[in-house]
Scaffold this motif. Sequence first.
Motif, PDB file in Angstrom:
ATOM      1  N   TYR A  90       0.828  -1.204   0.000  1.00 42.50           N
ATOM      2  CA  TYR A  90       0.000   0.000   0.000  1.00 42.50           C
ATOM      3  C   TYR A  90       0.862   1.253   0.000  1.00 42.50           C
ATOM      4  O   TYR A  90       0.610   2.199  -0.753  1.00 42.50           O
ATOM      5  CB  TYR A  90      -0.932   0.014   1.217  1.00 42.50           C
ATOM      6  N   SER A  91       1.891   1.267   0.847  1.00 47.46           N
ATOM      7  CA  SER A  91       2.711   2.483   0.942  1.00 47.46           C
ATOM      8  C   SER A  91       3.514   2.732  -0.328  1.00 47.46           C
ATOM      9  O   SER A  91       3.767   3.872  -0.691  1.00 47.46           O
ATOM     10  CB  SER A  91       3.630   2.409   2.158  1.00 47.46           C
ATOM     11  N   VAL A  92       3.917   1.683  -1.031  1.00 49.23           N
ATOM     12  CA  VAL A  92       4.707   1.864  -2.252  1.00 49.23           C
ATOM     13  C   VAL A  92       3.821   2.227  -3.436  1.00 49.23           C
ATOM     14  O   VAL A  92       4.123   3.137  -4.205  1.00 49.23           O
ATOM     15  CB  VAL A  92       5.536   0.595  -2.560  1.00 49.23           C
ATOM     16  N   TRP A  97       1.970  10.513  -0.704  1.00 48.08           N
ATOM     17  CA  TRP A  97       2.996  10.931   0.248  1.00 48.08           C
ATOM     18  C   TRP A  97       2.944  12.421   0.554  1.00 48.08           C
ATOM     19  O   TRP A  97       3.687  12.899   1.403  1.00 48.08           O
ATOM     20  CB  TRP A  97       4.368  10.555  -0.287  1.00 48.08           C
ATOM     21  N   GLN A  98       2.133  13.187  -0.145  1.00 51.73           N
ATOM     22  CA  GLN A  98       1.991  14.630   0.088  1.00 51.73           C
ATOM     23  C   GLN A  98       3.332  15.356  -0.059  1.00 51.73           C
ATOM     24  O   GLN A  98       3.623  16.299   0.661  1.00 51.73           O
ATOM     25  CB  GLN A  98       1.417  14.899   1.495  1.00 51.73           C
ATOM     26  N   GLN A 102       7.811  12.005  -5.211  1.00 56.87           N
ATOM     27  CA  GLN A 102       7.366  10.738  -4.631  1.00 56.87           C
ATOM     28  C   GLN A 102       8.565   9.796  -4.558  1.00 56.87           C
ATOM     29  O   GLN A 102       9.268   9.613  -5.552  1.00 56.87           O
ATOM     30  CB  GLN A 102       6.271  10.108  -5.497  1.00 56.87           C
ATOM     31  N   PRO A 103       8.822   9.168  -3.418  1.00 54.60           N
ATOM     32  CA  PRO A 103      10.011   8.315  -3.304  1.00 54.60           C
ATOM     33  C   PRO A 103       9.962   7.075  -4.195  1.00 54.60           C
ATOM     34  O   PRO A 103      10.992   6.590  -4.626  1.00 54.60           O
ATOM     35  CB  PRO A 103      10.050   7.923  -1.825  1.00 54.60           C
ATOM     36  N   PHE A 104       8.773   6.586  -4.497  1.00 55.50           N
ATOM     37  CA  PHE A 104       8.663   5.369  -5.300  1.00 55.50           C
ATOM     38  C   PHE A 104       7.995   5.640  -6.647  1.00 55.50           C
ATOM     39  O   PHE A 104       7.356   4.760  -7.212  1.00 55.50           O
ATOM     40  CB  PHE A 104       7.844   4.309  -4.539  1.00 55.50           C
ATOM     41  N   GLN A 105       8.153   6.840  -7.180  1.00 51.54           N
ATOM     42  CA  GLN A 105       7.448   7.197  -8.412  1.00 51.54           C
ATOM     43  C   GLN A 105       7.887   6.346  -9.600  1.00 51.54           C
ATOM     44  O   GLN A 105       7.072   5.946 -10.413  1.00 51.54           O
ATOM     45  CB  GLN A 105       7.640   8.689  -8.720  1.00 51.54           C
ATOM     46  N   GLY A 106       9.158   6.047  -9.699  1.00 46.98           N
ATOM     47  CA  GLY A 106       9.640   5.219 -10.799  1.00 46.98           C
ATOM     48  C   GLY A 106       9.026   3.822 -10.758  1.00 46.98           C
ATOM     49  O   GLY A 106       8.571   3.291 -11.783  1.00 46.98           O
TER      50      GLY A 106
END
Length: 138
Positions: A90-92, A97-98, A102-106
């Motif tokens: 869910y988190s990925v 993330w507001q 985004q840390p996992f956008q790729g």
Amino acid sequence: MFATLVRRMAGGPIPPRLRNATATPLVEAYNSPYKPKKIWPPDFSKLSQKEQFRFERRYKRRVKLATARPRWDKIVRLAQLFSVTSVLIYSVLFMDWQTENQPFQGLRSKFWGVLGAFSPAQRDERRTPDIAAITNSK
């Protein structure tokens, strides 16, 4: 649950012969003609360090065997694995993330790109040939 409780309360007191039946075997065990060879629990102040350690080891092993519940432990392990895995997925993939980056956008774009190829709209586009490409090739 409540129906059983009410039915038992309305049933009246337990007859005396049934009430004493549970206590009788316990009393008979203490009055047994066969006396035990060893007194349990042993007096640890009279034992050597080695004997104390052996008793401790034996007691810990027996407690561990008596309290082992493999089915329950397996259920708990599986529940933990499922909950941690679902929170990570869910988190990925879904969590907003507001933040600007985004840390996992790729990973998200790659995943949804692959998954989007299986959407009905994309499937129809793959099935129908591109008419402009066909006419230009002639």
